[in-house]
Design an enzyme around this catalytic site. Structure first.
Site, PDB file in Angstrom:
ATOM      1  N   HIS A  62      -8.115  -7.404  -8.930  1.00  0.00           N
ATOM      2  CA  HIS A  62      -6.856  -6.660  -9.005  1.00  0.00           C
ATOM      3  C   HIS A  62      -5.646  -7.587  -9.024  1.00  0.00           C
ATOM      4  O   HIS A  62      -5.594  -8.598  -8.333  1.00  0.00           O
ATOM      5  CB  HIS A  62      -6.764  -5.585  -7.920  1.00  0.00           C
ATOM      6  CG  HIS A  62      -6.724  -6.055  -6.497  1.00  0.00           C
ATOM      7  ND1 HIS A  62      -5.551  -6.316  -5.829  1.00  0.00           N
ATOM      8  CD2 HIS A  62      -7.704  -6.267  -5.586  1.00  0.00           C
ATOM      9  CE1 HIS A  62      -5.823  -6.662  -4.574  1.00  0.00           C
ATOM     10  NE2 HIS A  62      -7.119  -6.655  -4.404  1.00  0.00           N
ATOM     11  N   ASP A 164      -5.059 -12.287  -1.972  1.00  0.00           N
ATOM     12  CA  ASP A 164      -5.643 -10.960  -2.222  1.00  0.00           C
ATOM     13  C   ASP A 164      -4.785 -10.286  -3.287  1.00  0.00           C
ATOM     14  O   ASP A 164      -3.710  -9.777  -2.963  1.00  0.00           O
ATOM     15  CB  ASP A 164      -5.660 -10.164  -0.917  1.00  0.00           C
ATOM     16  CG  ASP A 164      -6.174  -8.744  -1.083  1.00  0.00           C
ATOM     17  OD1 ASP A 164      -6.719  -8.430  -2.142  1.00  0.00           O
ATOM     18  OD2 ASP A 164      -5.992  -7.945  -0.139  1.00  0.00           O
ATOM     19  N   GLU A 194      -4.949  -1.408  -6.879  1.00  0.00           N
ATOM     20  CA  GLU A 194      -6.123  -1.437  -5.999  1.00  0.00           C
ATOM     21  C   GLU A 194      -5.713  -1.176  -4.569  1.00  0.00           C
ATOM     22  O   GLU A 194      -6.390  -0.457  -3.828  1.00  0.00           O
ATOM     23  CB  GLU A 194      -6.831  -2.799  -6.083  1.00  0.00           C
ATOM     24  CG  GLU A 194      -8.178  -2.856  -5.361  1.00  0.00           C
ATOM     25  CD  GLU A 194      -8.101  -3.248  -3.885  1.00  0.00           C
ATOM     26  OE1 GLU A 194      -9.112  -3.145  -3.190  1.00  0.00           O
ATOM     27  OE2 GLU A 194      -7.016  -3.651  -3.410  1.00  0.00           O
ATOM     28  N   GLU A 195      -4.598  -1.775  -4.163  1.00  0.00           N
ATOM     29  CA  GLU A 195      -4.198  -1.700  -2.749  1.00  0.00           C
ATOM     30  C   GLU A 195      -3.817  -0.286  -2.317  1.00  0.00           C
ATOM     31  O   GLU A 195      -3.770   0.003  -1.121  1.00  0.00           O
ATOM     32  CB  GLU A 195      -3.033  -2.664  -2.471  1.00  0.00           C
ATOM     33  CG  GLU A 195      -3.371  -4.145  -2.672  1.00  0.00           C
ATOM     34  CD  GLU A 195      -4.362  -4.683  -1.639  1.00  0.00           C
ATOM     35  OE1 GLU A 195      -4.761  -3.934  -0.737  1.00  0.00           O
ATOM     36  OE2 GLU A 195      -4.738  -5.865  -1.767  1.00  0.00           O
ATOM     37  N   ASP A 217     -13.106 -10.069  -5.220  1.00  0.00           N
ATOM     38  CA  ASP A 217     -11.982  -9.811  -4.311  1.00  0.00           C
ATOM     39  C   ASP A 217     -12.174 -10.650  -3.050  1.00  0.00           C
ATOM     40  O   ASP A 217     -13.211 -11.301  -2.891  1.00  0.00           O
ATOM     41  CB  ASP A 217     -11.921  -8.314  -3.978  1.00  0.00           C
ATOM     42  CG  ASP A 217     -10.521  -7.833  -3.607  1.00  0.00           C
ATOM     43  OD1 ASP A 217      -9.710  -8.647  -3.125  1.00  0.00           O
ATOM     44  OD2 ASP A 217     -10.252  -6.631  -3.770  1.00  0.00           O
ATOM     45  N   HIS A 303      -3.724  -9.714   3.927  1.00  0.00           N
ATOM     46  CA  HIS A 303      -2.546  -8.837   3.957  1.00  0.00           C
ATOM     47  C   HIS A 303      -1.427  -9.403   4.834  1.00  0.00           C
ATOM     48  O   HIS A 303      -0.588  -8.661   5.332  1.00  0.00           O
ATOM     49  CB  HIS A 303      -2.906  -7.404   4.379  1.00  0.00           C
ATOM     50  CG  HIS A 303      -3.690  -6.680   3.329  1.00  0.00           C
ATOM     51  ND1 HIS A 303      -3.940  -5.323   3.372  1.00  0.00           N
ATOM     52  CD2 HIS A 303      -4.271  -7.103   2.180  1.00  0.00           C
ATOM     53  CE1 HIS A 303      -4.647  -4.970   2.307  1.00  0.00           C
ATOM     54  NE2 HIS A 303      -4.866  -6.046   1.573  1.00  0.00           N
TER      55      HIS A 303
END
Ligand code: CO
Ligand code: ZN
Length: 328
Positions: A62, A164, A194-195, A217, A303
């Site tokens: 992503h 990420d 995606e998130e 990922d 994150h």
């Protein structure tokens, strides 16, 4: 690969606003592809033609990253915000964020709080772009921003925001560049959103109708002080997903990855992730079902604005994908 990774992680691209990162990736892949297209929701689909004896395979990473979005601007020009994807208020404190035009804001915290020992709520945070009032505030409701932090390479460790999943994008780009002959028709999908909803990979996979899909990922690790126990460590090789919160990897895809790693002597780990999921969870539920799995790059501090991966794991991820694509 370091310069490629640096350029990917430092490009703006929160979920729903992937235009800039898509252009960056497109420029990196165009000369190696047989076909490049942008799907209706914005995912970049890059096709590499095989010799015809193999399968139709999707490799998905992503493009989007977590971030924040302005919900309200007060009369003094301070912006209240919510999060895009899974962001903790703790990682916002002291952070700088950048909007699409490069404008930077500082995240501030209300000083008058009932209990200052408690983790603050998003409602107690605001973004200060240096405006003097609502009318001269250059950011508006609905504007999205990402965390800013420079890319650092230290020994074999790489540190940046948006590892990420720009590190997955880098692995896909590098795999495409090194891929010479393959029996398979390979679709490299650089997915959007995606998130938030996994919607880019879901819809692109529907249009491709693959025989097999692999998401690339990041995954968490169990190698930091007092962390949740997990049998994945930085630098011990890419992780083959067995299960996460959203899916059980299809045994045939999991076994293919393990088998090819063993044959080529590539170090690998097995991953059982107790929080979070990936595009693979959506891809396996497309049409009548697509056998799907995930190759994960171990990553600390996911994150946060400083996500850390190991360069060896990144290189071995490329090698393993090339082994998967080498033979039918
Ligand atoms: Co994520
Ligand atoms: Zn991710």
């Amino acid at each position: 690969m370091r310069e490629l990774i640096r350029s990917l992680v430092e490009t703006y691209g929160p979920s729903g606003a992937e235009e800039q990162i898509r252009a960056t990736i497109r420029a990196e892949v165009e000369s190696f592809a047989d076909e490049v297209r942008v799907d209706p929701l914005g995912s970049l689909v890059v096709r590499k033609q095989g010799s015809g004896e193999g399968k139709r395979i999707v490799l998905a990473a992503h493009m989007d990253e977590v971030g924040v979005m302005v919900t309200y601007v007060d009369e003094k020009g301070f912006a209240r915000f919510t999060h895009i994807g899974g962001v903790s208020p703790l990682t916002c404190i002291g952070a700088r964020v950048a909007f699409a035009d490069g404008r930077v804001g500082v995240v501030g915290l209300e000083e008058k709080r009932e209990d200052t020992s408690k983790v603050p709520k998003f409602e107690q945070l605001y973004i200060d772009v240096g405006a003097t009032g609502r009318d001269d505030c250059p950011v508006h409701v609905g504007d999205a921003a990402v965390f800013v932090r420079p890319f650092v390479a230290q020994g074999t460790r790489l540190i940046a925001k948006a590892m990420d999943d720009r590190i997955g994008c880098a692995v896909l780009i590098e795999t495409l560049r090194r891929l010479e002959r393959t029996p398979h028709d390979v679709y490299f999908v650089f997915s959007v959103q995606e998130e938030t909803t996994l919607s880019g990979a879901r819809t692109s996979t529907y249009s491709i109708e693959p025989d097999l899909a692999i998401a690339v990922d990041v995954t968490g690790t169990g190698d930091t002080p007092e962390c949740h126990p997990m049998a994945v460590e930085l630098g011990k090789g890419p992780a083959v997903k067995v299960q996460d919160r959203g899916m059980i990897a299809h045994p045939s895809v999991r076994d293919l990855l393990v088998q090819r790693a063993k044959e080529a002597g590539i170090p690998y780990q097995l991953e059982v992730l107790e929080r979070g999921t990936t595009d693979a969870a959506a891809m396996q539920l497309v049409r009548a079902g697509v056998p799907s799995g995930c190759l994960s790059i171990p990553c600390r501090y996911i994150h946060s604005p400083s996500e850390m991966v190991d360069e060896g794991d990144v290189e071995n991820s490329v090698r393993l994908l090339l082994e998967v694509l080498r033979a039918a």
